[in-house]
Motif scaffolding. Structure first.
Motif, short mmCIF file in Angstrom:
data_model
loop_
_atom_site.label_atom_id
_atom_site.label_comp_id
_atom_site.label_asym_id
_atom_site.label_seq_id
_atom_site.Cartn_x
_atom_site.Cartn_y
_atom_site.Cartn_z
N GLU A 145 -6.70 7.81 4.71
CA GLU A 145 -5.67 8.68 4.14
C GLU A 145 -5.21 8.25 2.76
OE1 GLU A 145 -2.42 9.32 6.81
OE2 GLU A 145 -3.73 9.34 8.56
N HIS A 146 -5.50 7.00 2.38
CA HIS A 146 -5.03 6.44 1.11
C HIS A 146 -6.18 5.69 0.45
CE1 HIS A 146 -0.93 7.18 2.55
NE2 HIS A 146 -1.25 6.56 3.68
N ASN A 147 -6.00 5.37 -0.83
CA ASN A 147 -6.96 4.50 -1.49
C ASN A 147 -6.94 3.15 -0.76
OD1 ASN A 147 -7.53 6.50 -3.36
ND2 ASN A 147 -6.03 5.75 -4.81
N ASP A 148 -8.09 2.51 -0.69
CA ASP A 148 -8.22 1.27 0.06
C ASP A 148 -7.63 0.11 -0.75
OD1 ASP A 148 -8.96 -0.91 1.62
OD2 ASP A 148 -10.95 -0.09 2.05
N PHE A 149 -6.52 -0.45 -0.28
CA PHE A 149 -5.87 -1.54 -1.00
C PHE A 149 -6.75 -2.77 -1.10
CE2 PHE A 149 -4.90 -2.86 3.28
CZ PHE A 149 -4.80 -4.25 3.22
N ARG A 150 -7.71 -2.91 -0.19
CA ARG A 150 -8.60 -4.07 -0.20
C ARG A 150 -9.50 -4.09 -1.44
NH1 ARG A 150 -10.96 -3.05 5.70
NH2 ARG A 150 -11.02 -1.00 4.71
N ASP A 151 -9.70 -2.93 -2.06
CA ASP A 151 -10.51 -2.87 -3.27
C ASP A 151 -9.78 -3.46 -4.48
OD1 ASP A 151 -12.51 -1.62 -1.83
OD2 ASP A 151 -11.90 0.40 -2.45
N THR A 152 -8.46 -3.55 -4.41
CA THR A 152 -7.69 -4.05 -5.56
C THR A 152 -7.04 -5.40 -5.30
OG1 THR A 152 -5.75 -2.80 -4.85
CG2 THR A 152 -7.21 -1.72 -6.43
N VAL A 153 -7.05 -5.88 -4.07
CA VAL A 153 -6.43 -7.17 -3.73
C VAL A 153 -7.54 -8.15 -3.40
CG1 VAL A 153 -4.86 -8.38 -2.18
CG2 VAL A 153 -4.35 -6.02 -2.86
N PRO A 154 -7.83 -9.10 -4.31
CA PRO A 154 -8.90 -10.07 -4.04
C PRO A 154 -8.64 -10.85 -2.74
CG PRO A 154 -8.15 -10.25 -6.31
CD PRO A 154 -7.19 -9.32 -5.60
N GLY A 155 -9.64 -10.95 -1.93
CA GLY A 155 -9.53 -11.73 -0.69
C GLY A 155 -8.84 -11.03 0.46
N ALA A 156 -8.51 -9.76 0.30
CA ALA A 156 -7.75 -9.05 1.34
C ALA A 156 -8.52 -8.98 2.65
CB ALA A 156 -7.37 -7.65 0.88
N ARG A 157 -9.80 -8.69 2.59
CA ARG A 157 -10.60 -8.59 3.83
C ARG A 157 -10.59 -9.91 4.59
NH1 ARG A 157 -13.42 -3.75 3.61
NH2 ARG A 157 -13.51 -2.89 1.50
N ARG A 158 -10.81 -11.00 3.86
CA ARG A 158 -10.81 -12.32 4.50
C ARG A 158 -9.44 -12.66 5.05
NH1 ARG A 158 -10.07 -17.69 3.07
NH2 ARG A 158 -9.62 -17.21 0.91
N ALA A 159 -8.37 -12.34 4.30
CA ALA A 159 -7.01 -12.63 4.77
C ALA A 159 -6.72 -11.88 6.07
CB ALA A 159 -6.00 -12.25 3.69
N LEU A 160 -7.11 -10.61 6.13
CA LEU A 160 -6.90 -9.84 7.36
C LEU A 160 -7.71 -10.42 8.51
CD1 LEU A 160 -6.89 -6.27 5.80
CD2 LEU A 160 -4.91 -7.42 6.84
N ASP A 161 -8.94 -10.85 8.23
CA ASP A 161 -9.76 -11.49 9.27
C ASP A 161 -9.13 -12.77 9.79
OD1 ASP A 161 -11.78 -9.60 9.38
OD2 ASP A 161 -13.09 -10.66 7.95
N CYS A 162 -8.38 -13.47 8.92
CA CYS A 162 -7.74 -14.74 9.30
C CYS A 162 -6.39 -14.53 9.99
CB CYS A 162 -7.55 -15.62 8.06
SG CYS A 162 -9.09 -16.28 7.41
N GLY A 163 -5.93 -13.28 10.11
CA GLY A 163 -4.69 -13.01 10.82
C GLY A 163 -3.50 -12.67 9.94
N ALA A 164 -3.68 -12.60 8.63
CA ALA A 164 -2.58 -12.18 7.76
C ALA A 164 -2.28 -10.70 7.99
CB ALA A 164 -2.93 -12.43 6.29
N VAL A 165 -1.06 -10.31 7.67
CA VAL A 165 -0.61 -8.93 7.83
C VAL A 165 -0.14 -8.43 6.47
CG1 VAL A 165 1.09 -7.42 8.95
CG2 VAL A 165 0.08 -9.34 10.23
N ALA A 166 -0.55 -7.22 6.12
CA ALA A 166 -0.16 -6.63 4.84
C ALA A 166 0.78 -5.44 5.07
CB ALA A 166 -1.39 -6.15 4.08
N LEU A 167 1.82 -5.37 4.26
CA LEU A 167 2.65 -4.17 4.22
C LEU A 167 2.25 -3.44 2.95
CD1 LEU A 167 5.05 -2.51 5.43
CD2 LEU A 167 6.38 -3.51 3.58
N CYS A 168 1.69 -2.25 3.12
CA CYS A 168 1.25 -1.44 1.99
C CYS A 168 2.20 -0.28 1.80
CB CYS A 168 -0.16 -0.91 2.23
SG CYS A 168 -1.37 -2.20 2.47
N ILE A 169 2.54 -0.03 0.55
CA ILE A 169 3.38 1.11 0.21
C ILE A 169 2.56 2.00 -0.73
CG2 ILE A 169 5.54 1.89 -0.82
CD1 ILE A 169 6.76 -0.81 -0.04
N TYR A 170 2.54 3.29 -0.42
CA TYR A 170 1.73 4.25 -1.16
C TYR A 170 2.60 5.36 -1.73
CZ TYR A 170 -1.93 2.24 1.83
OH TYR A 170 -2.77 1.39 2.50
N GLN A 171 2.13 5.93 -2.85
CA GLN A 171 2.66 7.20 -3.32
C GLN A 171 1.47 8.15 -3.32
OE1 GLN A 171 3.91 8.14 -7.47
NE2 GLN A 171 5.90 8.41 -6.48
#
Length: 194
Positions: A50-76
């Motif tokens: 539904e939104h642009n993929d934040f993982r494309d603009t945040v370096p290491g996001a995929r790995r962080a999510l795999d390691c158990g980190a949680v992201a709060l994303c805000i979209y317009q």
């Protein structure tokens, strides 16, 4: 280039005690923005439908999510406006933050940080709202304390952080030359907060 070879920065170190705020919080969600709490890459895939993929603009996001980190994303609309992170384990924190201050996960503490607002969406209250939502999430998950760091030259983030009445417990300094790192801490003084 300088930050890749030599990096010397000083940080305020905060300890937040999470609690329910009177009236439901400090601020409502800014008008015209949507949010998504992303727990894992599968949830990020759903958000990307539904939104642009934040993982494309945040370096290491995929790995962080795999390691158990949680992201709060805000979209317009489809656009990513802000991403803020939290971690409840050492592995999740290491995927996002290499600063040397202690977070005692074994004592029920958590970590928040690595927040970024896209420049054209700044001054809309997104960081304040993001902090509030991440603290609410941690409190509902049983984490009553989190630790964070903000660079001392980042006055805007420091101002927002202080709205949540943290204890500024120290000043930390990181010196990094290539792969070598040194971390030091000292007590905070009144002049540091002036």
């Amino acid at each position: 280039m300088r930050r890749y070879v030599i990096d010397s920065r000083t940080f305020f170190l905060y300890q937040h005690h999470h609690r329910a705020w009177p009236g439901g919080g400090l601020v409502p969600r800014p008008e015209g923005f949507d949010e998504c709490l992303v727990v894992g890459n599968e949830a990020a895939d759903s958000a990307a439908a539904e939104h642009n993929d934040f993982r494309d603009t945040v370096p290491g996001a995929r790995r962080a999510l795999d390691c158990g980190a949680v992201a709060l994303c805000i979209y317009q609309g489809r656009d990513v406006a802000h991403v803020g992170w939290l971690a409840t384990s050492p592995a999740a924190r290491r995927a996002l933050d290499r600063l040397g201050y202690e977070v005692r996960f074994d004592r029920g503490e958590s970590w928040t940080g690595a927040a970024f607002t896209v420049p054209r969406f700044r001054n809309h209250g997104l960081l304040t709202y993001s902090c509030q939502r991440r603290f609410d999430y941690l409190l509902s998950a049983g984490f009553t304390v989190s630790r964070a760091a903000v660079a001392m030259d980042n006055a805007a983030s420091h101002h927002v952080t202080m709205r949540f009445e943290p204890r500024v417990y120290a000043i930390g300094r990181q010196l990094r030359i290539l792969r070598w790192r040194r971390w030091t801490e000292r007590p905070v003084t009144p002049s540091d907060l002036a």
